[in-house]
Motif scaffolding. Structure first.
Motif, short mmCIF file in Angstrom:
data_model
loop_
_atom_site.label_atom_id
_atom_site.label_comp_id
_atom_site.label_asym_id
_atom_site.label_seq_id
_atom_site.Cartn_x
_atom_site.Cartn_y
_atom_site.Cartn_z
N THR A 1 -16.92 -7.88 1.87
CA THR A 1 -16.44 -7.30 0.55
C THR A 1 -14.91 -6.60 0.70
O THR A 1 -14.39 -6.62 2.10
CB THR A 1 -17.10 -6.04 0.05
N VAL A 2 -14.15 -6.73 -0.33
CA VAL A 2 -12.69 -6.09 -0.38
C VAL A 2 -12.92 -4.67 0.14
O VAL A 2 -12.06 -4.27 1.18
CB VAL A 2 -12.24 -6.28 -1.63
N THR A 3 -13.83 -3.81 -0.30
CA THR A 3 -13.86 -2.49 -0.04
C THR A 3 -14.36 -2.09 1.63
O THR A 3 -13.72 -1.38 2.25
CB THR A 3 -15.09 -1.68 -1.22
N GLY A 4 -15.20 -3.34 1.98
CA GLY A 4 -15.53 -3.10 3.24
C GLY A 4 -14.36 -3.38 4.30
O GLY A 4 -14.23 -2.67 5.39
N GLY A 5 -13.52 -4.36 3.89
CA GLY A 5 -12.33 -4.70 4.43
C GLY A 5 -11.54 -3.89 4.72
O GLY A 5 -10.91 -3.63 5.74
N LEU A 6 -11.14 -3.07 3.59
CA LEU A 6 -10.17 -2.06 3.37
C LEU A 6 -10.45 -0.93 4.35
O LEU A 6 -9.74 -0.26 4.83
CB LEU A 6 -9.74 -1.81 1.90
N ALA A 7 -11.98 -0.41 4.16
CA ALA A 7 -12.22 0.70 4.95
C ALA A 7 -12.11 0.32 6.41
O ALA A 7 -11.71 1.23 7.12
CB ALA A 7 -13.66 0.97 4.64
N THR B 1 0.74 -1.19 0.22
CA THR B 1 -0.05 -0.12 -0.16
C THR B 1 1.01 1.28 -0.03
O THR B 1 1.95 1.20 0.55
CB THR B 1 -0.91 0.01 1.13
N ASP B 2 0.35 2.29 -0.63
CA ASP B 2 1.11 3.60 -0.45
C ASP B 2 -0.10 4.65 -0.81
O ASP B 2 -1.24 4.42 -0.64
CB ASP B 2 2.26 3.87 -1.64
N ASP B 3 0.22 5.82 -1.34
CA ASP B 3 -0.64 7.03 -1.32
C ASP B 3 -1.49 6.72 -2.47
O ASP B 3 -2.70 7.31 -2.63
CB ASP B 3 -0.21 8.37 -1.58
N ASP B 4 -1.38 5.87 -3.70
CA ASP B 4 -2.16 5.61 -4.73
C ASP B 4 -2.96 4.53 -4.89
O ASP B 4 -3.90 4.58 -5.15
CB ASP B 4 -1.06 5.68 -5.97
N ILE B 5 -2.25 3.44 -4.35
CA ILE B 5 -2.86 1.74 -4.39
C ILE B 5 -2.65 1.11 -3.17
O ILE B 5 -1.92 1.37 -2.45
CB ILE B 5 -2.38 1.23 -5.71
N ARG C 1 -8.21 4.66 2.88
CA ARG C 1 -9.43 5.75 2.28
C ARG C 1 -9.20 5.41 0.68
O ARG C 1 -8.15 5.57 0.05
CB ARG C 1 -9.22 7.14 2.61
N LEU C 2 -10.26 4.95 0.06
CA LEU C 2 -10.16 4.57 -1.40
C LEU C 2 -10.47 5.64 -2.33
O LEU C 2 -11.26 6.77 -1.72
CB LEU C 2 -11.06 3.42 -1.63
N SER C 3 -10.47 5.42 -3.56
CA SER C 3 -10.76 6.86 -4.54
C SER C 3 -12.15 7.08 -4.47
O SER C 3 -12.90 6.17 -4.49
CB SER C 3 -10.01 6.42 -6.03
N SER C 4 -12.64 8.34 -4.40
CA SER C 4 -13.96 8.68 -4.63
C SER C 4 -14.51 8.58 -5.87
O SER C 4 -15.78 8.56 -6.17
CB SER C 4 -14.15 10.08 -4.07
N TYR C 5 -13.66 8.20 -6.92
CA TYR C 5 -13.85 7.89 -8.27
C TYR C 5 -15.01 6.52 -8.52
O TYR C 5 -14.48 5.72 -7.94
CB TYR C 5 -12.98 7.95 -9.30
N GLY C 6 -16.02 6.53 -9.31
CA GLY C 6 -16.70 5.31 -9.38
C GLY C 6 -17.87 5.39 -8.44
O GLY C 6 -17.98 6.20 -7.56
N PRO C 7 -18.89 4.46 -8.99
CA PRO C 7 -20.28 4.68 -7.95
C PRO C 7 -19.66 4.22 -6.53
O PRO C 7 -18.56 3.62 -6.24
CB PRO C 7 -20.86 3.67 -8.43
N ASP C 8 -20.52 4.47 -5.67
CA ASP C 8 -20.26 4.47 -3.96
C ASP C 8 -19.82 3.10 -3.80
O ASP C 8 -18.91 2.71 -2.73
CB ASP C 8 -21.61 5.07 -2.90
N GLU C 9 -20.50 2.03 -4.24
CA GLU C 9 -20.47 0.64 -3.85
C GLU C 9 -19.15 0.25 -4.39
O GLU C 9 -18.74 -0.95 -4.09
CB GLU C 9 -21.57 -0.20 -4.32
N ARG C 10 -18.35 0.84 -5.35
CA ARG C 10 -17.46 0.17 -6.24
C ARG C 10 -16.19 1.20 -6.16
O ARG C 10 -15.40 1.24 -7.06
CB ARG C 10 -17.80 -0.06 -7.59
#
Length: 319
Positions: free
Chosen positions: A122-128, A97-101, A133-142
């Motif tokens: 989910t991966v997104t839920g686990g990372l949160a 992990t770093d600032d971008d990925i 903090r993930l990119s805000s681009y894309g729909p909320d669930e993705r």
């Protein structure tokens, strides 16, 4: 940050150079991860502006450097609830992990992101839950998701944390500049032992939960090499040019060599039981791409999880 509890959300994105001259509905679709139908509806409803001017037609062309602002509809209630639930995911290994990925090795039984009807991890839920903090681009669930693995497939995924990473990685995957390598155990011995499957994939004509090789499907290309042979099965090394849903599983079923444990696509249940498999033997073990921040090529690898390792050991013990 988007308002998960609110009604509608607004996203503003710059048009990258690679999108110069493309239709506005295409750009909105690709930049925000929406279907072309939804993007076209947003344009028709006056919810898309380019440099502050409301677009009147979905076929309007955009210029690099322009700013597109989109007023998005709220996600469905069940998806919104899933997005809001940041829960730790057992076995979700952060490889880098770093600032971008952030690169993770996803365990079996975990979806990439929430979707209607899915109540599991989910991966997104686990990372949160882990504080990413993930990119805000894309729909909320993705948010941050630039590619996916099936729930029943384990292995490497890269998730975008910055907006530039999301844009660059989405483009890299679309232009097939990302190397994705998989290992799979197929039933039988493919002939030839190495080759390419170039067969279009689309919805199964009779079962909507499955996919199949169909004449009007999307182009799908899988390269394979046999690296180890057992009585009645083969360990394969695979590379994908395309990333269709269930691509490897469908292609090998079409060859008459379904993946061991993949009962959905015709695998032998007796072999699955003997190997202790409750899912297909398929693992995304290697991922290579140009880092969106540094411009350098990075490579990540993931070991087989315990269930696949055990099944492989049982095959080797029979030789």
């Amino acid at each position: 940050m988007s308002d998960l509890a609110g009604a509608r959300q607004t996203r503003s994105v710059p048009v990258p150079e690679g999108f110069e001259g493309q239709r506005v509905d295409q750009v909105v679709s690709r930049m925000l991860g929406l279907s072309r139908t939804v993007a076209a509806e947003l344009v028709a409803d006056g919810d898309v502006t380019v440099d502050g001017r409301v677009c009147r037609t979905k076929s309007e062309r955009v210029s690099a450097g322009s700013w597109i602002e989109v007023v998005l509809p709220p996600p469905p209630e069940d998806v919104r609830a899933a997005v809001a639930a940041a829960e730790p995911v057992e076995g979700l290994d952060v490889v880098f992990t770093d600032d971008d990925i952030v690169v993770v090795s996803k365990p079996v039984g975990v979806a990439a992101h929430p979707s209607p009807g899915w109540t599991g991890p989910t991966v997104t839920g686990g990372l949160a839950a882990a504080g990413h903090r993930l990119s805000s681009y894309g729909p909320d669930e993705r948010q941050g998701i630039v590619h996916r693995l099936d729930v029943g497939t384990s292995g490497l995924m890269v998730v975008a944390k910055s907006e530039r990473a999301y844009t660059e990685l989405k483009r890299a995957f679309k232009e097939r500049r990302v190397s994705k390598r998989y290992r799979a155990v197929a039933q039988g011995h493919p002939d030839p032992l190495s080759g390419t499957v170039d067969a279009p994939i689309g919805r199964h004509p009779r079962h909507d939960y499955k996919w199949a090789v169909v004449a009007d499907g999307k182009p799908s290309i899988t390269h394979y090499d046999t690296i180890e042979v057992f009585p009645g099965a083969s360990l394969m090394d695979l590379g994908l040019e395309t990333g269709r849903t269930h691509q490897i599983r469908v292609h090998f079923a079409a060859l008459g060599h379904p993946l061991a444990g993949d009962l959905t696509y015709g695998a032998d249940p007796k072999l699955a039981e003997k190997l202790g498999l409750t899912r297909q033997w398929l693992h995304a073990y290697r991922l290579e791409f140009v880092h969106p921040g540094t411009g350098r090529t990075v490579t990540f690898e993931s070991e087989y999880p315990e269930d696949l390792d055990l099944a492989l050991a049982r095959l080797r013990a029979e030789q």
